[in-house]
Design an enzyme around this catalytic site. Structure first.
Site, PDB file in Angstrom:
ATOM      1  N   LYS A 165       0.848  -1.189   0.000  1.00 14.17           N
ATOM      2  CA  LYS A 165       0.000   0.000   0.000  1.00 14.17           C
ATOM      3  C   LYS A 165       0.885   1.240   0.000  1.00 14.17           C
ATOM      4  CE  LYS A 165      -0.838   1.082   4.876  1.00 14.17           C
ATOM      5  NZ  LYS A 165      -0.574   2.527   4.857  1.00 14.17           N
ATOM      6  N   ASP A 194      -1.557  -6.288   2.792  1.00 14.02           N
ATOM      7  CA  ASP A 194      -1.897  -5.450   3.942  1.00 14.02           C
ATOM      8  C   ASP A 194      -1.387  -6.193   5.168  1.00 14.02           C
ATOM      9  OD1 ASP A 194      -2.999  -4.094   6.070  1.00 14.02           O
ATOM     10  OD2 ASP A 194      -4.968  -3.845   5.173  1.00 14.02           O
ATOM     11  N   HIS A 195      -0.340  -5.663   5.805  1.00 17.30           N
ATOM     12  CA  HIS A 195       0.311  -6.429   6.873  1.00 17.30           C
ATOM     13  C   HIS A 195      -0.605  -6.694   8.058  1.00 17.30           C
ATOM     14  CE1 HIS A 195       0.958  -2.308   8.430  1.00 17.30           C
ATOM     15  NE2 HIS A 195       0.991  -2.882   9.607  1.00 17.30           N
ATOM     16  N   LYS A 199      -1.727 -10.561  11.201  1.00 20.33           N
ATOM     17  CA  LYS A 199      -1.864 -10.673  12.651  1.00 20.33           C
ATOM     18  C   LYS A 199      -2.802 -11.817  13.009  1.00 20.33           C
ATOM     19  CE  LYS A 199      -0.813  -5.821  13.459  1.00 20.33           C
ATOM     20  NZ  LYS A 199       0.475  -6.089  14.108  1.00 20.33           N
ATOM     21  N   GLU A 233      -2.585   4.910  17.291  1.00 24.93           N
ATOM     22  CA  GLU A 233      -1.126   4.907  17.295  1.00 24.93           C
ATOM     23  C   GLU A 233      -0.625   6.026  18.200  1.00 24.93           C
ATOM     24  OE1 GLU A 233       0.549   3.694  13.107  1.00 24.93           O
ATOM     25  OE2 GLU A 233      -0.944   5.261  12.852  1.00 24.93           O
ATOM     26  N   ASP A 252      -4.523   6.993   4.225  1.00 22.48           N
ATOM     27  CA  ASP A 252      -3.461   6.087   4.649  1.00 22.48           C
ATOM     28  C   ASP A 252      -3.990   4.832   5.331  1.00 22.48           C
ATOM     29  OD1 ASP A 252      -0.613   5.606   4.859  1.00 22.48           O
ATOM     30  OD2 ASP A 252      -0.813   5.966   7.009  1.00 22.48           O
ATOM     31  N   HIS A 257      -6.476  -0.953   5.768  1.00 21.43           N
ATOM     32  CA  HIS A 257      -6.514  -1.598   7.081  1.00 21.43           C
ATOM     33  C   HIS A 257      -7.931  -1.681   7.650  1.00 21.43           C
ATOM     34  CE1 HIS A 257      -2.304  -1.540   6.928  1.00 21.43           C
ATOM     35  NE2 HIS A 257      -2.056  -0.424   7.568  1.00 21.43           N
ATOM     36  N   LYS A 357      -3.190   9.255  14.873  1.00 17.25           N
ATOM     37  CA  LYS A 357      -1.808   9.287  15.358  1.00 17.25           C
ATOM     38  C   LYS A 357      -1.715  10.132  16.628  1.00 17.25           C
ATOM     39  CE  LYS A 357       0.449   8.423  10.950  1.00 17.25           C
ATOM     40  NZ  LYS A 357       0.936   7.105  11.412  1.00 17.25           N
TER      41      LYS A 357
END
Length: 507
Positions: A165, A194-195, A199, A233, A252, A257, A357
């Site tokens: 991404k 998509d990391h 999970k 985050e 983003d 996600h 964030k």
């Protein structure tokens, strides 16, 4: 005589097979993603005997590095005090080619190197190309792979491309990129990564829902009041100020996600766990999300930008004071949305999403808030306020908790709130994984279940685009509007409070 109660042990699963022989070509091999995530993940797969002996890695980057320099750089985050023999063997699989991604000559050299590696390492002409590069190179690299015949699958050889991404910056650019790469590649060759999908808890959503008869019958509008998805985050933009100040949190995080988490939570049961069967159901959910009109954007979306504040014991600057960020930036660092899904299962159930964030804690979770009982039997009994909540915790602790009411011990009838908790690390043990192991493994065995398909990408952008349009037309009236170290702007709380709800307290 009392009988001891012992914790049941996890069922032993068959050992998965190693991937087939292949070369992994890493474009952008000198970057941070390669060193911090990809190479450590590959090393973990090697230690778990999930990579075959006939496997090699070819790094491609702009940097003028010798082979030893490259090997030293990309293994700098691997353990050095143990696994020395495994590390030595792993290093010998690493190779490097300097090249300019915009120069067609680079791909001719890569093709020649791959032919050599096939002969020397027996990799059998199977190639996985990983695009860990700036997004502007995605379409061009794929085009060049096609022109050099490196994307062509024949004589039993497979060729696959992994794309990081962001996949586009709006709906039109996503469609354009899909057209570019699909002119060269078939959909089953494309792995949009998509990391988050690496999970354990994210993958466990499907197992939890569809392999437990006690939950699926109540997973609908009759029993669920609303669903919350939080992705928080504590970090700021770090060294990504230049990129982030043109992208923002909405672009983003939400089309990828957050939409992946939403679709896995809300999808119908697939007919099988084959890749397209699962992704068909995810796509249906995303297409069923009611799109915003201008009035709904004003009513059901919140944007924020952090000012200076304190996180832990550290004083941190405002977003506008970060390197690479305009001192008058109007880009959002926080987003909250209320979405509705127009289908039989979820009619009338709001989905509240928030991501940002410099928030109070690093935490990602999905909260399923169940409805109250229809008759308050214990309304005249002292009751500690409680609700039935199911919380799927994704990071930093991966686990599941269920809260419900129970009688407090004692002669007086009192009701209190209790929780049943499950943590992966306590039950299955801990392992030093990056989250990319399962994704890389799936790429090499050809399982695309955890990867976005073209229609899913475009559906995610279809949801986000109307919000972007309104926000562009109506600049924010007051930025910054939340302090670093808080849970975001006050308007985020009001999004739920006006309907008698509230964000789950995260401590």
């Amino acid at each position: 005589m009392a009988t001891a109660v012992t914790e049941s042990q996890p069922e032993i699963q068959p050992t998965p097979k190693a991937t087939g022989r292949c070369v992994l070509v890493l474009f952008g091999a000198s970057g941070d993603l390669t060193k911090r995530k990809l190479v450590p993940a590959l090393f973990n797969l090697a230690k778990a005997a999930l990579l075959p002996g006939n496997f090699a890695i070819l790094g491609v980057a702009f940097d003028d590095l010798s082979l030893d320099q490259f090997r030293n750089e990309v293994t700098s985050f691997l353990p050095t005090d143990k696994d020395l023999e495994e590390l030595k063997a792993f290093r010998e699989r690493l190779f490097y080619q300097r090249g300019d991604f915009s120069d067609s000559a680079t791909y001719q050299v890569v093709a020649s190197r791959l032919n050599e590696m096939d002969r020397e390492h027996g990799t059998d002409g199977n190639y996985l190309f990983y695009l860990a590069t700036a997004p502007r190179y995605f379409g061009h690299i794929v085009l060049q792979l096609g022109q050099c015949q490196l994307a062509k699958q024949e004589n039993g050889h497979w060729r696959r491309v992994v794309i990081e991404k962001p996949f586009g910056h709006d709906l039109e650019s996503a469609r354009s990129l899909n057209r570019q790469i699909k002119a060269v590649l078939a959909e089953n060759q494309i792995y949009r990564i998509d990391h988050y999908l690496g999970k354990e808890t994210v993958q466990n959503i499907l197992v939890f829902r569809f392999d437990n008869a006690i939950f699926e019958p109540i997973w609908n509008r009759r029993y669920i009041d609303h669903i919350q998805i939080t992705n928080a985050e504590t970090v700021g933009v770090e060294q990504r100020g230049g990129y982030f100040d043109s992208a923002g949190t909405l672009r983003d995080m939400v089309p990828n996600h957050v939409m992946q988490l939403l679709s896995l939570t809300a999808m119908e049961s697939p007919v099988s766990f084959q890749a397209d069967a699962v992704r068909d159901e995810q796509a249906k959910v995303l297409h069923a999300v009611q799109l915003f009109d201008s009035e709904a954007v004003l009513q059901d979306s919140v944007r924020g930008q952090y000012g200076e504040g304190t996180i832990g014991n550290e004083r941190v600057p405002a977003y506008r004071a970060e390197p690479g960020v305009s001192p008058e930036s109007r880009i959002e660092t926080f987003v909250a949305l209320k979405l509705t899904i127009d289908n039989w299962r979820w009619a009338g159930v709001p989905f509240y999403l928030r991501t940002g964030k410099r928030l109070a804690r690093r935490h990602t979770e999905i909260t399923i808030q169940f409805k109250k009982t229809p008759f308050e039997l214990f309304r005249n009994v002292p009751v500690k306020k409680h609700t039935n909540q199911l919380v799927l915790q994704i990071q930093p602790v991966e686990g599941i908790s269920l809260s419900f009411g129970a009688k407090v011990p004692g002669p007086i009838l009192r009701v209190g709130s209790v929780e049943m908790d499950f943590e992966y690390s306590r039950y299955f043990g801990t392992a030093a994984y990056t989250g990319y192991e399962v994704l890389l493994y799936d790429c090499m065995i050809g399982d695309a279940t955890l990867f976005q398909r073209a229609d899913m990408v475009e559906a995610g952008w279809s949801i986000v685009d109307p919000v972007l349009d309104v926000w562009k037309a109506l600049p924010p009236r007051r930025f910054p509007n939340y302090s670093a170290g808080s849970w975001g702007p006050r308007e985020s709380d009001e999004l739920l409070e006006r309907e008698g709800r509230g964000w789950r307290t995260i401590e």
